[in-house]
Motif scaffolding. Structure first.
Motif, PDB file in Angstrom:
ATOM      1  N   SER A  14      -9.749  14.761 103.688  1.00  0.00           N
ATOM      2  CA  SER A  14     -10.704  14.005 102.873  1.00  0.00           C
ATOM      3  C   SER A  14     -10.027  12.807 102.221  1.00  0.00           C
ATOM      4  O   SER A  14     -10.590  11.705 102.186  1.00  0.00           O
ATOM      5  CB  SER A  14     -11.332  14.897 101.793  1.00  0.00           C
ATOM      6  N   ALA A  15      -8.824  13.009 101.702  1.00  0.00           N
ATOM      7  CA  ALA A  15      -8.088  11.908 101.075  1.00  0.00           C
ATOM      8  C   ALA A  15      -7.795  10.804 102.085  1.00  0.00           C
ATOM      9  O   ALA A  15      -7.926   9.618 101.769  1.00  0.00           O
ATOM     10  CB  ALA A  15      -6.793  12.417 100.451  1.00  0.00           C
ATOM     11  N   LEU A  16      -7.414  11.182 103.293  1.00  0.00           N
ATOM     12  CA  LEU A  16      -7.156  10.181 104.341  1.00  0.00           C
ATOM     13  C   LEU A  16      -8.422   9.412 104.687  1.00  0.00           C
ATOM     14  O   LEU A  16      -8.383   8.189 104.858  1.00  0.00           O
ATOM     15  CB  LEU A  16      -6.563  10.840 105.584  1.00  0.00           C
ATOM     16  N   LEU A  47      -5.795  -5.684  95.522  1.00  0.00           N
ATOM     17  CA  LEU A  47      -7.148  -5.280  95.887  1.00  0.00           C
ATOM     18  C   LEU A  47      -7.194  -3.825  96.341  1.00  0.00           C
ATOM     19  O   LEU A  47      -8.176  -3.121  96.089  1.00  0.00           O
ATOM     20  CB  LEU A  47      -7.725  -6.223  96.941  1.00  0.00           C
ATOM     21  N   LEU A  48      -6.149  -3.372  96.958  1.00  0.00           N
ATOM     22  CA  LEU A  48      -6.065  -1.965  97.329  1.00  0.00           C
ATOM     23  C   LEU A  48      -5.996  -1.106  96.057  1.00  0.00           C
ATOM     24  O   LEU A  48      -6.713  -0.099  95.929  1.00  0.00           O
ATOM     25  CB  LEU A  48      -4.834  -1.740  98.213  1.00  0.00           C
ATOM     26  N   THR A  49      -5.180  -1.512  95.108  1.00  0.00           N
ATOM     27  CA  THR A  49      -5.065  -0.818  93.834  1.00  0.00           C
ATOM     28  C   THR A  49      -6.416  -0.744  93.127  1.00  0.00           C
ATOM     29  O   THR A  49      -6.818   0.309  92.629  1.00  0.00           O
ATOM     30  CB  THR A  49      -4.029  -1.526  92.935  1.00  0.00           C
ATOM     31  N   LEU A  50      -7.122  -1.847  93.102  1.00  0.00           N
ATOM     32  CA  LEU A  50      -8.433  -1.923  92.463  1.00  0.00           C
ATOM     33  C   LEU A  50      -9.380  -0.881  93.065  1.00  0.00           C
ATOM     34  O   LEU A  50     -10.070  -0.146  92.349  1.00  0.00           O
ATOM     35  CB  LEU A  50      -8.970  -3.344  92.655  1.00  0.00           C
ATOM     36  N   HIS A  51      -9.407  -0.785  94.385  1.00  0.00           N
ATOM     37  CA  HIS A  51     -10.328   0.140  95.050  1.00  0.00           C
ATOM     38  C   HIS A  51      -9.883   1.598  94.940  1.00  0.00           C
ATOM     39  O   HIS A  51     -10.721   2.492  94.806  1.00  0.00           O
ATOM     40  CB  HIS A  51     -10.546  -0.295  96.509  1.00  0.00           C
ATOM     41  N   VAL A  52      -8.585   1.843  94.996  1.00  0.00           N
ATOM     42  CA  VAL A  52      -8.095   3.207  94.776  1.00  0.00           C
ATOM     43  C   VAL A  52      -8.476   3.632  93.358  1.00  0.00           C
ATOM     44  O   VAL A  52      -8.967   4.751  93.131  1.00  0.00           O
ATOM     45  CB  VAL A  52      -6.570   3.316  95.003  1.00  0.00           C
ATOM     46  N   TYR A  53      -8.268   2.744  92.405  1.00  0.00           N
ATOM     47  CA  TYR A  53      -8.628   3.037  91.020  1.00  0.00           C
ATOM     48  C   TYR A  53     -10.107   3.403  90.897  1.00  0.00           C
ATOM     49  O   TYR A  53     -10.463   4.384  90.221  1.00  0.00           O
ATOM     50  CB  TYR A  53      -8.298   1.840  90.115  1.00  0.00           C
ATOM     51  N   LEU A  54     -10.992   2.642  91.541  1.00  0.00           N
ATOM     52  CA  LEU A  54     -12.425   2.933  91.451  1.00  0.00           C
ATOM     53  C   LEU A  54     -12.746   4.325  91.996  1.00  0.00           C
ATOM     54  O   LEU A  54     -13.564   5.053  91.426  1.00  0.00           O
ATOM     55  CB  LEU A  54     -13.239   1.860  92.173  1.00  0.00           C
ATOM     56  N   ALA A  55     -12.105   4.701  93.083  1.00  0.00           N
ATOM     57  CA  ALA A  55     -12.328   6.037  93.650  1.00  0.00           C
ATOM     58  C   ALA A  55     -11.795   7.117  92.703  1.00  0.00           C
ATOM     59  O   ALA A  55     -12.474   8.129  92.451  1.00  0.00           O
ATOM     60  CB  ALA A  55     -11.676   6.146  95.021  1.00  0.00           C
ATOM     61  N   LYS A  68      -7.861  17.825  92.462  1.00  0.00           N
ATOM     62  CA  LYS A  68      -6.962  18.025  93.603  1.00  0.00           C
ATOM     63  C   LYS A  68      -7.112  16.893  94.617  1.00  0.00           C
ATOM     64  O   LYS A  68      -6.116  16.422  95.184  1.00  0.00           O
ATOM     65  CB  LYS A  68      -7.222  19.375  94.244  1.00  0.00           C
ATOM     66  N   LEU A  69      -8.348  16.450  94.843  1.00  0.00           N
ATOM     67  CA  LEU A  69      -8.553  15.330  95.764  1.00  0.00           C
ATOM     68  C   LEU A  69      -7.965  14.047  95.185  1.00  0.00           C
ATOM     69  O   LEU A  69      -7.377  13.249  95.922  1.00  0.00           O
ATOM     70  CB  LEU A  69     -10.041  15.146  96.080  1.00  0.00           C
ATOM     71  N   SER A  70      -8.085  13.855  93.890  1.00  0.00           N
ATOM     72  CA  SER A  70      -7.482  12.680  93.238  1.00  0.00           C
ATOM     73  C   SER A  70      -5.985  12.640  93.500  1.00  0.00           C
ATOM     74  O   SER A  70      -5.432  11.592  93.853  1.00  0.00           O
ATOM     75  CB  SER A  70      -7.709  12.714  91.723  1.00  0.00           C
ATOM     76  N   GLN A  71      -5.335  13.779  93.314  1.00  0.00           N
ATOM     77  CA  GLN A  71      -3.889  13.835  93.538  1.00  0.00           C
ATOM     78  C   GLN A  71      -3.563  13.570  94.999  1.00  0.00           C
ATOM     79  O   GLN A  71      -2.620  12.838  95.307  1.00  0.00           O
ATOM     80  CB  GLN A  71      -3.320  15.185  93.106  1.00  0.00           C
ATOM     81  N   ALA A  72      -4.354  14.129  95.902  1.00  0.00           N
ATOM     82  CA  ALA A  72      -4.116  13.910  97.337  1.00  0.00           C
ATOM     83  C   ALA A  72      -4.311  12.440  97.695  1.00  0.00           C
ATOM     84  O   ALA A  72      -3.520  11.869  98.458  1.00  0.00           O
ATOM     85  CB  ALA A  72      -5.036  14.796  98.169  1.00  0.00           C
ATOM     86  N   LEU A  73      -5.333  11.792  97.125  1.00  0.00           N
ATOM     87  CA  LEU A  73      -5.569  10.370  97.388  1.00  0.00           C
ATOM     88  C   LEU A  73      -4.421   9.535  96.829  1.00  0.00           C
ATOM     89  O   LEU A  73      -3.928   8.621  97.495  1.00  0.00           O
ATOM     90  CB  LEU A  73      -6.903   9.930  96.774  1.00  0.00           C
ATOM     91  N   PHE A  74      -3.986   9.845  95.630  1.00  0.00           N
ATOM     92  CA  PHE A  74      -2.859   9.138  95.030  1.00  0.00           C
ATOM     93  C   PHE A  74      -1.620   9.284  95.912  1.00  0.00           C
ATOM     94  O   PHE A  74      -0.911   8.307  96.164  1.00  0.00           O
ATOM     95  CB  PHE A  74      -2.591   9.707  93.627  1.00  0.00           C
ATOM     96  N   ASP A  75      -1.366  10.494  96.400  1.00  0.00           N
ATOM     97  CA  ASP A  75      -0.212  10.744  97.267  1.00  0.00           C
ATOM     98  C   ASP A  75      -0.309   9.962  98.573  1.00  0.00           C
ATOM     99  O   ASP A  75       0.686   9.376  99.032  1.00  0.00           O
ATOM    100  CB  ASP A  75      -0.078  12.241  97.568  1.00  0.00           C
TER     101      ASP A  75
END
Length: 183
Positions: A14-16, A47-55, A68-75
């Motif tokens: 899901s994170a991927l 811009l990548l940071t901006l969109h990761v932040y929004l998610a 848990k998904l937040s941590q996986a996305l951050f990783d």
């Protein structure tokens, strides 16, 4: 037990999927061609940071699975940054230092964007943060794209907040269209 090593991790999957969507949105040419964001490694990181932040903002406070998904996305995000630095030829000894600086930059942006997205904050606060971070402009310098992207961020924040959490947990996330140009 040994077979568990070969199972797919649905959270990572899901994170991927979220990250692929985030990359596609952050690379929308409208941010660069129509709004003047620098089409450089630094501009793309912003811009990548901006969109990761929004998610991540959408997932915050939405329960254990979202955490848990937040941590996986951050990783996934920082693993991609590590891989990108290595592809660009950054030496092994320097990668860790650069990743640490990127993480510090990310957290700095999160603080500024969080402040700018507060309901009582004027859009100019968010535009100023974007002018400083994305456009590398000082206060008072002209960055018309910053105001357009600030409006987009507010719209995207609401757009993402309205999406069902189960869809996001399954790796499905939509963004509104990129702004069509600085006004």
């Amino acid at each position: 037990m040994v077979l568990s090593l070969f199972r797919k991790d649905p959270r990572r999957e899901s994170a991927l999927a979220l990250y692929e969507t985030i990359i596609a949105q952050s690379r929308d040419t409208a941010f660069y061609a129509l709004n003047g964001a620098p089409d450089t490694p630094e501009g793309r990181f912003e811009l990548l940071t901006l969109h990761v932040y929004l998610a991540l903002r959408r997932l915050k406070g939405s329960g254990a699975d979202a955490d848990k998904l937040s941590q996986a996305l951050f990783d996934v995000f920082f693993r991609n940054m590590d891989d990108s630095l290595r592809e660009m030829g950054v030496g092994d000894l320097s990668v860790g230092k650069k990743i640490r600086k990127m993480a510090e930059a990310f957290y700095g942006r999160v603080g500024a964007y969080e402040e700018g997205l507060r309901p009582e904050s004027a859009i100019s606060a968010l535009a100023n943060a974007l002018a400083r971070n994305v456009f590398e402009k000082s206060a008072g310098d002209d960055a018309p794209g910053a105001l357009a992207i600030a409006g987009y961020m507010r719209e995207a924040d609401q757009f993402i907040a309205a999406q069902p959490l189960d869809d996001i947990l399954a790796g499905r996330l939509n963004f509104p269209p990129a702004p069509e140009g600085a006004h």
